[in-house]
Design a protein around this motif. Structure first.
Motif, PDB file in Angstrom:
ATOM      1  N   UNK A   1       4.433  14.679  30.106  1.00 18.90           N
ATOM      2  CA  UNK A   1       4.629  15.423  28.852  1.00 18.90           C
ATOM      3  C   UNK A   1       4.009  14.690  27.670  1.00 18.90           C
ATOM      4  N   UNK A   2       4.129  13.362  27.647  1.00 19.02           N
ATOM      5  CA  UNK A   2       3.526  12.569  26.558  1.00 19.02           C
ATOM      6  C   UNK A   2       2.016  12.689  26.582  1.00 19.02           C
ATOM      7  N   UNK A   3       1.421  12.709  27.780  1.00 18.24           N
ATOM      8  CA  UNK A   3      -0.025  12.831  27.882  1.00 18.24           C
ATOM      9  C   UNK A   3      -0.509  14.195  27.421  1.00 18.24           C
ATOM     10  N   UNK A   4       0.303  15.221  27.655  1.00 18.32           N
ATOM     11  CA  UNK A   4      -0.084  16.587  27.282  1.00 18.32           C
ATOM     12  C   UNK A   4       0.021  16.832  25.794  1.00 18.32           C
ATOM     13  N   UNK A   5       0.876  16.065  25.111  1.00 15.86           N
ATOM     14  CA  UNK A   5       1.050  16.315  23.668  1.00 15.86           C
ATOM     15  C   UNK A   5       0.124  15.474  22.827  1.00 15.86           C
TER      16      UNK A   5
END
Length: 160
Positions: free
Chosen positions: A156-160
């Motif tokens: 999720x951190x990589x996607x945001x």
């Protein structure tokens, strides 16, 4: 023994049957840069020094535990090497220019990767994973849950 020859001893036959799964397992739990075949070979050497595969009731479980212990030792050594390189002022190995979710697995401990692999890929029940890795059933459930949460958070951190 060559590729054309059938396995000749009972240990050869057992190992030939177990090798593909052990190699996949080792690839999952290995540190970056560690050859999975080296882990499998080192585990097998340790078992053969103690009397061979034929004496074991569950040779696959025994070898998986040995591979996991070797991977954990290797990961600790890898961490020490990276800290030493950092103290020398070197940037260390460069990150992959092609990030993937597989790279995210490297952030998990070897035991957690082993649990997720055995459960999610091999389809082994958690109680059996606990027996194979020498853990309690509760520890396997807890570690699997925490590892999945950690992976979700990283992705999720990589996607945001």
């Amino acid at each position: 023994m060559t590729a054309a020859e059938p396995p000749s001893s009972p240990d050869d036959r057992v190992f030939a049957e177990l090798y593909p799964g052990l190699r996949r397992f080792a690839a999952v739990v290995a540190s970056p840069g560690t050859d999975p075949d080296d882990l499998v070979q080192d585990a097998l050497v340790r078992v053969l020094r103690r009397g061979g595969l034929g004496r074991l009731e569950h040779p696959a479980a025994y070898l998986r535990q040995a591979i996991l212990r070797l991977a954990m030792d290797d990961r600790r050594s890898f961490g020490r090497r990276m800290r030493a390189i950092g103290r020398l002022g070197s940037a260390g190995p460069s990150a992959s220019s092609y990030p993937s979710e597989l790279g995210d697995l490297d952030q998990l401990e070897s035991v957690d990767r082993a649990i997720l692999y055995l459960g999610d890929v091999e389809g082994i029940p958690q109680a059996d994973i606990a027996d194979q890795l020498g853990l309690t059933h509760q520890a396997v459930r807890t570690r699997a849950s925490r590892a999945r949460r950690q992976l979700r958070r990283v992705i999720e951190e990589e996607e945001s």
